[in-house]
Design a protein around this motif. Structure first.
Motif, PDB file in Angstrom:
ATOM      1  N   ASN A  62     -16.795 -14.550 -15.788  1.00 53.27           N
ATOM      2  CA  ASN A  62     -17.888 -14.946 -14.895  1.00 53.27           C
ATOM      3  C   ASN A  62     -18.365 -16.379 -15.122  1.00 53.27           C
ATOM      4  O   ASN A  62     -18.044 -17.009 -16.127  1.00 53.27           O
ATOM      5  N   VAL A  63     -19.154 -16.839 -14.175  1.00 54.10           N
ATOM      6  CA  VAL A  63     -19.886 -18.098 -14.328  1.00 54.10           C
ATOM      7  C   VAL A  63     -21.362 -17.760 -14.191  1.00 54.10           C
ATOM      8  O   VAL A  63     -21.784 -17.240 -13.159  1.00 54.10           O
ATOM      9  N   THR A  64     -22.128 -18.009 -15.253  1.00 53.79           N
ATOM     10  CA  THR A  64     -23.573 -17.793 -15.187  1.00 53.79           C
ATOM     11  C   THR A  64     -24.196 -19.035 -14.572  1.00 53.79           C
ATOM     12  O   THR A  64     -24.264 -20.080 -15.209  1.00 53.79           O
ATOM     13  N   ASP A  65     -24.588 -18.902 -13.303  1.00 57.50           N
ATOM     14  CA  ASP A  65     -25.102 -20.073 -12.589  1.00 57.50           C
ATOM     15  C   ASP A  65     -26.603 -19.996 -12.355  1.00 57.50           C
ATOM     16  O   ASP A  65     -27.156 -20.787 -11.602  1.00 57.50           O
ATOM     17  N   ILE A  66     -27.273 -19.008 -12.996  1.00 56.52           N
ATOM     18  CA  ILE A  66     -28.735 -19.026 -13.020  1.00 56.52           C
ATOM     19  C   ILE A  66     -29.163 -18.519 -14.397  1.00 56.52           C
ATOM     20  O   ILE A  66     -28.710 -17.460 -14.833  1.00 56.52           O
ATOM     21  N   GLU A  67     -29.949 -19.314 -15.072  1.00 53.01           N
ATOM     22  CA  GLU A  67     -30.356 -18.942 -16.439  1.00 53.01           C
ATOM     23  C   GLU A  67     -31.401 -19.939 -16.900  1.00 53.01           C
ATOM     24  O   GLU A  67     -31.483 -21.052 -16.370  1.00 53.01           O
ATOM     25  N   ASP A  68     -32.183 -19.553 -17.903  1.00 52.56           N
ATOM     26  CA  ASP A  68     -33.263 -20.430 -18.384  1.00 52.56           C
ATOM     27  C   ASP A  68     -32.763 -21.829 -18.757  1.00 52.56           C
ATOM     28  O   ASP A  68     -33.408 -22.829 -18.483  1.00 52.56           O
ATOM     29  N   ARG A  78     -34.050 -33.879 -13.567  1.00 47.06           N
ATOM     30  CA  ARG A  78     -34.742 -34.044 -12.286  1.00 47.06           C
ATOM     31  C   ARG A  78     -33.822 -33.822 -11.104  1.00 47.06           C
ATOM     32  O   ARG A  78     -33.703 -34.666 -10.203  1.00 47.06           O
ATOM     33  N   MET A  79     -33.135 -32.717 -11.120  1.00 50.25           N
ATOM     34  CA  MET A  79     -32.343 -32.351  -9.954  1.00 50.25           C
ATOM     35  C   MET A  79     -32.389 -30.843  -9.778  1.00 50.25           C
ATOM     36  O   MET A  79     -32.745 -30.125 -10.704  1.00 50.25           O
ATOM     37  N   PRO A  80     -32.085 -30.368  -8.563  1.00 49.17           N
ATOM     38  CA  PRO A  80     -32.178 -28.928  -8.331  1.00 49.17           C
ATOM     39  C   PRO A  80     -31.224 -28.143  -9.251  1.00 49.17           C
ATOM     40  O   PRO A  80     -30.141 -28.630  -9.593  1.00 49.17           O
ATOM     41  N   ALA A  81     -31.652 -26.941  -9.625  1.00 48.33           N
ATOM     42  CA  ALA A  81     -30.862 -26.109 -10.536  1.00 48.33           C
ATOM     43  C   ALA A  81     -29.455 -25.850  -9.986  1.00 48.33           C
ATOM     44  O   ALA A  81     -28.486 -25.849 -10.749  1.00 48.33           O
ATOM     45  N   GLU A  82     -29.325 -25.671  -8.652  1.00 44.68           N
ATOM     46  CA  GLU A  82     -27.979 -25.394  -8.101  1.00 44.68           C
ATOM     47  C   GLU A  82     -27.060 -26.589  -8.317  1.00 44.68           C
ATOM     48  O   GLU A  82     -25.867 -26.427  -8.527  1.00 44.68           O
ATOM     49  N   GLU A  83     -27.645 -27.791  -8.237  1.00 45.17           N
ATOM     50  CA  GLU A  83     -26.796 -28.981  -8.423  1.00 45.17           C
ATOM     51  C   GLU A  83     -26.339 -29.117  -9.861  1.00 45.17           C
ATOM     52  O   GLU A  83     -25.198 -29.497 -10.130  1.00 45.17           O
ATOM     53  N   VAL A  84     -27.256 -28.808 -10.781  1.00 39.93           N
ATOM     54  CA  VAL A  84     -26.893 -28.844 -12.200  1.00 39.93           C
ATOM     55  C   VAL A  84     -25.758 -27.854 -12.450  1.00 39.93           C
ATOM     56  O   VAL A  84     -24.738 -28.186 -13.065  1.00 39.93           O
ATOM     57  N   ALA A  85     -25.917 -26.636 -11.932  1.00 43.91           N
ATOM     58  CA  ALA A  85     -24.905 -25.600 -12.147  1.00 43.91           C
ATOM     59  C   ALA A  85     -23.569 -26.015 -11.531  1.00 43.91           C
ATOM     60  O   ALA A  85     -22.513 -25.865 -12.149  1.00 43.91           O
ATOM     61  N   ALA A  86     -23.610 -26.583 -10.318  1.00 42.81           N
ATOM     62  CA  ALA A  86     -22.365 -26.960  -9.644  1.00 42.81           C
ATOM     63  C   ALA A  86     -21.664 -28.086 -10.402  1.00 42.81           C
ATOM     64  O   ALA A  86     -20.440 -28.081 -10.573  1.00 42.81           O
ATOM     65  N   ALA A 184     -40.586 -15.194 -11.680  1.00 36.47           N
ATOM     66  CA  ALA A 184     -40.491 -16.659 -11.657  1.00 36.47           C
ATOM     67  C   ALA A 184     -41.852 -17.294 -11.824  1.00 36.47           C
ATOM     68  O   ALA A 184     -42.860 -16.775 -11.357  1.00 36.47           O
ATOM     69  N   LYS A 185     -41.852 -18.434 -12.499  1.00 35.51           N
ATOM     70  CA  LYS A 185     -43.057 -19.264 -12.537  1.00 35.51           C
ATOM     71  C   LYS A 185     -42.980 -20.197 -11.332  1.00 35.51           C
ATOM     72  O   LYS A 185     -41.893 -20.399 -10.778  1.00 35.51           O
ATOM     73  N   PRO A 186     -44.106 -20.775 -10.922  1.00 29.67           N
ATOM     74  CA  PRO A 186     -44.079 -21.643  -9.737  1.00 29.67           C
ATOM     75  C   PRO A 186     -43.012 -22.727  -9.886  1.00 29.67           C
ATOM     76  O   PRO A 186     -42.880 -23.336 -10.950  1.00 29.67           O
ATOM     77  N   GLY A 187     -42.252 -22.957  -8.818  1.00 31.69           N
ATOM     78  CA  GLY A 187     -41.258 -24.029  -8.821  1.00 31.69           C
ATOM     79  C   GLY A 187     -39.903 -23.606  -9.355  1.00 31.69           C
ATOM     80  O   GLY A 187     -38.933 -24.345  -9.208  1.00 31.69           O
ATOM     81  N   GLU A 188     -39.771 -22.441  -9.953  1.00 34.54           N
ATOM     82  CA  GLU A 188     -38.482 -22.010 -10.465  1.00 34.54           C
ATOM     83  C   GLU A 188     -37.676 -21.345  -9.358  1.00 34.54           C
ATOM     84  O   GLU A 188     -38.243 -20.735  -8.455  1.00 34.54           O
ATOM     85  N   PRO A 189     -36.345 -21.438  -9.425  1.00 31.01           N
ATOM     86  CA  PRO A 189     -35.528 -20.753  -8.424  1.00 31.01           C
ATOM     87  C   PRO A 189     -35.789 -19.246  -8.516  1.00 31.01           C
ATOM     88  O   PRO A 189     -35.926 -18.716  -9.625  1.00 31.01           O
ATOM     89  N   SER A 190     -35.881 -18.586  -7.378  1.00 30.73           N
ATOM     90  CA  SER A 190     -36.193 -17.151  -7.443  1.00 30.73           C
ATOM     91  C   SER A 190     -35.645 -16.397  -6.251  1.00 30.73           C
ATOM     92  O   SER A 190     -35.305 -16.978  -5.218  1.00 30.73           O
TER      93      SER A 190
END
Ligand code: ZN
Length: 446
Positions: A62-68, A78-86, A184-190
């Protein structure tokens, strides 16, 4: 060795001739480190060896693409979590390609399995195995029998050793309980769920992805020893609580350590990442190093160890180059049998490598047997271990071939200054230059 029973056990596939395998893949929050290199290489070697033996291996990782950690990296960069993961997923595949690791048959992404995870969590709550705490849903580890199997410890000793939990996990009833759904806390992907906006826990994704793609009672669950507890134990606990048959066997590889034997997953000399290491050493050198260690032992990755692995490779490559001139014959059966005997004994790659190096020595001592020995070395290295050697002449670029010819001519004239200048030029073009009795040999540096 099967980590659940603590014994070396025969591998008996669920379906004859086929083997279903799950390897915990990366959390794509940063560049891969040397420890990742070992995990992927050890299990790539097992996969290739079993395939070489005629098994139809289905390999899921697998690829864990959402995690703390991805969320933390996103905040820092300072970039979106999806971009970091990609971004780090791309780097992951580039790096494992450079290591010569075959890609998994399927590489599922955690974010594609939200529905299945929600279903599993609902089932666990309904069965009394999970509860809602202050900031999410938790698994109740005391609700199943035999928790701690993979840690090879009972519940009591695990509880005594459990770390003090941070305040944000204060909703837990026991320090061993673990999060299934994190609000999720405010601003976190959810994602929306019956338990509020949030994201799944890491331990839950592997359960639904492995069972979803390989089915109940799949054959083999793999990973680094650092994942045996709590990650794998927590995967197993959820499957047990849900009433699903999980992995029938588990195997774990040892950690990468530094020269003092301390756990090290980052720095070798002044190289801090696996891509950095691959700028200095070819992927085959790390594979040779991994082969030289037992997969369950700690392995030191140091400059000395890498240089020595490089030396072994050079010996094998030189032998392979000599063998180009030899007649094509079938592989020496006794070498193959001894190689298999070592590999079948809990993946004794160190022993298997000694068989190969022994065959190289034998070929030198017995020229009549040399072609068959070379064929066996090629079969073992290239077929079974994923270690390509210089058995075939690499086609040289005509411009390079011309420089090689010029260098031989200048050496013939005794003009060593010009010969050196030509060698430097070849090195600059990315070639390794060797002086052999037959003249200059240039091959691409890998
Ligand atoms: Zn996992």
């Amino acid at each position: 060795m099967d980590s659940a029973s603590g014994e070396v056990a025969p591998l008996e596939p669920r379906d004859a001739g086929r083997l279903s395998v799950y390897l915990c893949g990366p959390t794509v929050s940063g560049p891969p480190h040397v420890g990742h290199g070992r995990v992927t290489l050890v299990w790539d070697i097992l996969r290739r060896y079993l395939t070489w033996n005629g098994l139809d291996v289905r390999f899921v990782s697998n690829v864990t693409d959402i995690e703390d950690k991805i969320i933390a990296a996103a905040a820092e960069e300072r970039m979106p979590a999806e971009e970091v993961a990609a971004r780090y997923e791309r780097l992951w595949w580039e790096t494992t390609d450079a290591l010569g690791v075959a890609r998994p048959d399927v590489a599922p992404h955690a974010t594609a399995y939200l529905e299945e995870m929600e279903e599993l969590i609902g089932r666990l709550i309904a069965g009394g195995h999970a509860y809602e705490g202050g900031d999410g849903v938790y698994f109740s580890t005391s609700s199943i029998d035999g928790y701690g199997l993979l840690a090879r410890q009972g519940l009591e000793s695990l509880r005594a050793g459990a770390r003090v939990e941070p305040a944000e996990e204060a909703g837990k009833r026991s320090p061993l309980d673990f999060v299934l759904w994190k609000r999720a806390k405010p601003g976190e992907p959810s994602w929306a769920s019956p338990w509020g906006e949030g994201r799944p826990g890491w331990h839950t994704e592997c359960v639904v992805m492995s069972l979803g793609l390989l089915g109940e009672g799949f054959d083999l669950h793999l990973g680094g020893l650092d994942l045996a507890f709590p990650h794998h134990e927590n995967e197993r606990a959820q499957a047990v609580a849900a009433g699903w048959g999980f992995a029938r066997r588990w195997a774990h590889n040892g950690m990468v350590v530094d020269e003092r034997g301390d756990k090290m997953s980052k720095s070798v000399g002044n190289i801090t990442s696996l891509p950095g290491l691959l700028q200095r050493y070819e992927g085959r050198a790390l594979r040779a190093l991994v082969l030289n260690a037992h997969y369950r032992s700690p392995m030191a990755v140091t400059i000395d160890a890498l240089d020595s692995a490089k030396g072994t490779l050079e010996r094998l490559d030189n032998f392979a180059r000599e063998a180009r001139e030899w007649p094509t014959v079938g592989p020496d059966a006794s070498v193959l049998a001894r190689f298999r005997w070592r590999m079948d004994d809990d993946l004794d790659t160190h022993g298997a490598l000694s068989v190969i190096l022994g065959a190289v020595r034998d070929a030198r001592a017995h020229p009549d047997r040399a072609p068959a020995l070379a064929a066996a070395v090629r079969e073992c290295c290239e077929g079974a271990l994923g270690l390509p050697l210089a058995f075939q002449e690499e086609g040289l670029d005509p411009a390079v071939a011309e420089l090689v010819r010029q260098r031989d001519a200048s050496r013939g004239r005794g003009d060593y200054r010009e010969a050196d200048a030509l060698r430097d030029k070849l090195v600059e073009m990315g070639y390794v230059v060797e002086d052999t009795p037959a003249g200059t040999r240039a091959r691409r540096a890998r």
